[in-house]
Design a protein around this motif. Structure first.
Motif, short mmCIF file in Angstrom:
data_model
loop_
_atom_site.label_atom_id
_atom_site.label_comp_id
_atom_site.label_asym_id
_atom_site.label_seq_id
_atom_site.Cartn_x
_atom_site.Cartn_y
_atom_site.Cartn_z
N VAL A 66 0.86 -1.19 0.00
CA VAL A 66 0.00 0.00 0.00
C VAL A 66 0.90 1.25 0.00
CG1 VAL A 66 -1.71 1.30 1.32
CG2 VAL A 66 -1.86 -1.20 1.19
N PRO A 67 0.63 2.23 -0.84
CA PRO A 67 1.49 3.43 -0.91
C PRO A 67 1.71 4.10 0.44
CG PRO A 67 -0.04 3.40 -2.75
CD PRO A 67 -0.42 2.25 -1.87
N ALA A 68 0.70 4.07 1.31
CA ALA A 68 0.84 4.73 2.62
C ALA A 68 1.87 4.05 3.51
CB ALA A 68 -0.52 4.74 3.33
N ALA A 69 2.28 2.81 3.18
CA ALA A 69 3.26 2.10 4.00
C ALA A 69 4.68 2.59 3.76
CB ALA A 69 3.18 0.60 3.74
N SER A 70 4.91 3.29 2.66
CA SER A 70 6.24 3.79 2.31
C SER A 70 6.33 5.29 2.52
CB SER A 70 6.59 3.43 0.87
OG SER A 70 6.47 2.04 0.63
N GLN A 71 7.55 5.77 2.66
CA GLN A 71 7.77 7.20 2.77
C GLN A 71 7.38 7.88 1.46
OE1 GLN A 71 8.55 8.87 5.38
NE2 GLN A 71 9.65 7.52 6.78
N PRO A 72 6.91 9.15 1.51
CA PRO A 72 6.54 9.86 0.28
C PRO A 72 7.69 9.86 -0.74
CG PRO A 72 5.85 11.10 2.22
CD PRO A 72 6.68 9.97 2.72
N GLY A 73 7.34 9.55 -1.99
CA GLY A 73 8.34 9.51 -3.05
C GLY A 73 9.11 8.21 -3.12
N THR A 74 8.75 7.24 -2.28
CA THR A 74 9.44 5.95 -2.26
C THR A 74 8.50 4.86 -2.75
OG1 THR A 74 10.73 6.64 -0.34
CG2 THR A 74 10.68 4.29 -0.82
N GLU A 75 8.98 4.03 -3.65
CA GLU A 75 8.18 2.93 -4.18
C GLU A 75 8.69 1.61 -3.61
OE1 GLU A 75 8.09 2.94 -8.40
OE2 GLU A 75 7.07 4.89 -8.57
N THR A 76 7.75 0.70 -3.39
CA THR A 76 8.08 -0.61 -2.85
C THR A 76 7.77 -1.68 -3.87
OG1 THR A 76 7.58 0.14 -0.60
CG2 THR A 76 7.67 -2.24 -0.98
N GLY A 77 8.79 -2.48 -4.23
CA GLY A 77 8.58 -3.59 -5.14
C GLY A 77 7.97 -4.79 -4.43
N VAL A 78 7.45 -5.70 -5.23
CA VAL A 78 6.80 -6.88 -4.66
C VAL A 78 7.80 -7.72 -3.86
CG1 VAL A 78 5.58 -9.03 -5.20
CG2 VAL A 78 5.06 -6.95 -6.49
N VAL A 79 9.00 -7.90 -4.42
CA VAL A 79 10.01 -8.70 -3.72
C VAL A 79 10.42 -8.03 -2.41
CG1 VAL A 79 12.34 -9.65 -3.86
CG2 VAL A 79 10.86 -9.73 -5.86
N ASP A 80 10.55 -6.71 -2.42
CA ASP A 80 10.91 -5.99 -1.20
C ASP A 80 9.84 -6.16 -0.12
OD1 ASP A 80 13.17 -5.11 -2.47
OD2 ASP A 80 12.34 -3.15 -3.00
N ALA A 81 8.57 -6.04 -0.53
CA ALA A 81 7.46 -6.20 0.42
C ALA A 81 7.39 -7.62 0.94
CB ALA A 81 6.15 -5.80 -0.23
N LEU A 82 7.54 -8.60 0.04
CA LEU A 82 7.49 -10.01 0.44
C LEU A 82 8.64 -10.34 1.38
CD1 LEU A 82 6.44 -12.93 0.20
CD2 LEU A 82 7.85 -13.17 -1.85
N PHE A 83 9.82 -9.87 1.06
CA PHE A 83 11.00 -10.15 1.90
C PHE A 83 10.81 -9.55 3.28
CE2 PHE A 83 15.20 -9.93 3.61
CZ PHE A 83 15.92 -10.94 3.00
N THR A 84 10.36 -8.30 3.35
CA THR A 84 10.19 -7.63 4.64
C THR A 84 9.11 -8.30 5.47
OG1 THR A 84 10.87 -5.53 3.63
CG2 THR A 84 9.75 -5.41 5.75
N ALA A 85 7.99 -8.64 4.84
CA ALA A 85 6.89 -9.29 5.55
C ALA A 85 7.32 -10.65 6.10
CB ALA A 85 5.68 -9.44 4.64
N THR A 86 8.04 -11.42 5.28
CA THR A 86 8.51 -12.73 5.73
C THR A 86 9.51 -12.58 6.86
OG1 THR A 86 8.25 -13.55 3.46
CG2 THR A 86 9.55 -14.89 4.98
N SER A 87 10.45 -11.63 6.72
CA SER A 87 11.45 -11.40 7.75
C SER A 87 10.81 -11.01 9.07
CB SER A 87 12.43 -10.32 7.28
OG SER A 87 13.46 -10.13 8.22
N ALA A 88 9.76 -10.17 9.01
CA ALA A 88 9.08 -9.74 10.24
C ALA A 88 8.25 -10.88 10.83
CB ALA A 88 8.20 -8.54 9.95
N MET A 89 7.48 -11.54 10.01
CA MET A 89 6.60 -12.60 10.50
C MET A 89 7.39 -13.79 11.04
SD MET A 89 3.40 -13.18 10.90
CE MET A 89 2.74 -14.57 11.80
N CYS A 90 8.52 -14.07 10.41
CA CYS A 90 9.34 -15.21 10.83
C CYS A 90 10.41 -14.80 11.83
CB CYS A 90 9.99 -15.85 9.60
SG CYS A 90 8.79 -16.56 8.44
#
Length: 458
Positions: free
Chosen positions: A45-69
């Motif tokens: 979701v755009p609101a999850a990133s700082q303004p002007g910053t884009e998040t790729g699918v791999v970046d989001a998946l990696f971060t979510a997995t790292s946090a959840m695990c």
């Protein structure tokens, strides 16, 4: 046409499918996967990133997995890439991963209906290592109470230090205290500073609360509960699991810092005074158990220290807690098995208790599967990237053991390499739960015995 049990084939198939698809170990694995998927979607979701910053699918998946695990490896800088909303999502995933998916579901059931159903108890028991279905409710409630208590105390200590020691505004100090307390107790290692905890390397009022939370979270809930009962006078004897976990943990808490101090005295510890050297050595000797905070740059460490850290990360912490690795009880059991074999003893004895052959085989299976899960990805990454063996082995071991320590190459890996680490983090978190539960549940007696023969060993 009916089966031998009198049920129609379609009914029998439905019952078989229900047993397969809803087995506790599968529910735990699927629950973690679903939580990772939800976390990935929220981080996109755009609101999850700082303004002007884009998040790729791999970046989001990696971060979510790292946090959840509960790992802590990152491919983007947590404080500068993610907004407050994104950091809140990460914190929520860490807390959910620490509680456990089935524990969280059981808590919701208790809140809504004041009870836990049979299937929910089966699923939770597979996750929290409850000794029986009857004590699942007390274990689930205990997990939540202990977690909140330790996290609250740690957060208060850190908040006070951030507010009065570093002149942080009250709101900011509270957020820093809460975030790092939850990250520490759940052995996640996420930090809201770009250099992790390096800026506080010589500050005992930051490092010691983090160390205490990491140790308590990594020793395992079963041990914490049993120690608590002993302190309250409700139990005078410790189980073999608690004795073994506490003993091996204490030994590793001494050996780890001592080795770091000796190996890094003239390297990363060179610019510190004696007190700071002892604090940093303790911090970096304990964090591989498996928290992921770092107060020095691992890229500057001696290769010997990296190898020692690899071993500490692979061993991990206690069972039934927030730590990863093969677990200290697995390591200790294999060590005692070697000692018994060297002595020529027929049985493996630990603290005046005999360990059955089946438990020994389970420990051996967990350890060897862990070795394979580290070696194979390391070879693949070594063949497909330009990085050296020591840093790749370090990164892979950190992912498998859900530690989060890094030499700084995670973000530089190609997308396929990062996806390998994603799978390792997932398997490292739920693999031991599902594997050990599956091994314990499988039991088949042969109706015959084959002739015995011994191959040459060694």
């Amino acid at each position: 046409m009916t089966s031998r049990t009198g049920a129609s084939p379609s009914t029998a198939l439905r019952r078989a499918a229900d047993r397969v698809t809803l087995s506790p170990v599968r529910v735990v694995a699927l629950g973690f996967a679903a939580a990772v998927a939800i976390g990935t979607g929220l981080l996109l979701v755009p609101a999850a990133s700082q303004p002007g910053t884009e998040t790729g699918v791999v970046d989001a998946l990696f971060t979510a997995t790292s946090a959840m695990c509960l790992t802590g490896l990152v491919v983007v800088d947590t404080p500068t890439h993610w907004s407050g909303f994104g950091q809140g999502i990460i914190l929520g995933l860490i807390q959910a991963g620490g509680f456990g998916i089935m524990t969280m579901a059981s808590v919701v059931g208790l809140m809504l209906a004041n009870r836990i159903g049979l299937r929910a108890r089966l699923n939770a028991a597979a996750e929290v290592r409850a000794s029986g279905l009857g004590d699942v409710r007390s274990v689930v409630v205990g997990v939540v109470r202990v977690s909140i208590l330790i996290e609250t105390v740690t957060a208060l200590c850190l908040t006070v230090r951030f507010a009065f020691g570093y002149d942080e505004p009250p709101g900011r100090a509270l957020w820093l205290g809460v975030f790092h307390a939850i990250s520490a107790f759940n052995n996640a290692g996420f930090a809201l500073y770009s250099d992790n905890i390096i800026g506080f390397a010589d500050d005992p009022f930051i490092c010691l609360p983090l160390l205490a939370a990491v140790i308590l979270g990594g020793i395992g809930f079963p041990v914490l509960f049993e120690v608590g009962r002993r302190v309250r006078g409700k139990s005078r004897r410790w189980s073999l699991h608690t004795k073994l976990t506490v003993t091996v943990t204490a030994i590793l808490l001494i050996i780890g810092p001592a080795l770091v101090l000796a190996l890094e005295w003239g390297y990363t510890l060179r610019g510190h005074d004696l007190g700071a050297k002892l604090l940093v050595a303790a911090f970096q000797g304990i964090m591989p158990r498996t928290a992921g905070f770092n107060s020095v740059d691992y890229a500057q460490m001696d290769p010997a220290t990296l190898l020692v850290t690899d071993v500490l990360m692979f061993i991990g912490g206690g069972s039934g807690g927030t730590a990863g690795g093969i677990k200290v009880t697995t390591f200790a059991l294999l060590l005692f098995a070697i000692v018994a074999e060297v002595r020529g003893e027929r049985s493996v004895m630990i603290f005046d208790r005999r360990i059955g052959p089946r438990v020994q085989r389970q420990a051996l299976a967990v350890a060897l599967i862990g070795v394979a899960l580290v070696m194979v990805p390391t070879i693949v990454l070594l063949a497909g990237t330009h990085f050296d063996l020591n840093v790749l082995l370090f990164e892979v071991t950190s992912a498998f053991a859900t530690v989060g320590l890094s030499t700084g190459i995670t973000a530089q890996l190609p997308a396929w390499g990062q996806l390998i680490l994603v799978m390792l983090m997932y398997l490292g978190r739920i693999g031991s739960i599902t594997l050990v539960s599956a091994l314990a549940a499988r039991h088949r007696d042969r109706r015959y015995e084959l002739p015995e023969e011994r191959p040459f060993i060694g």
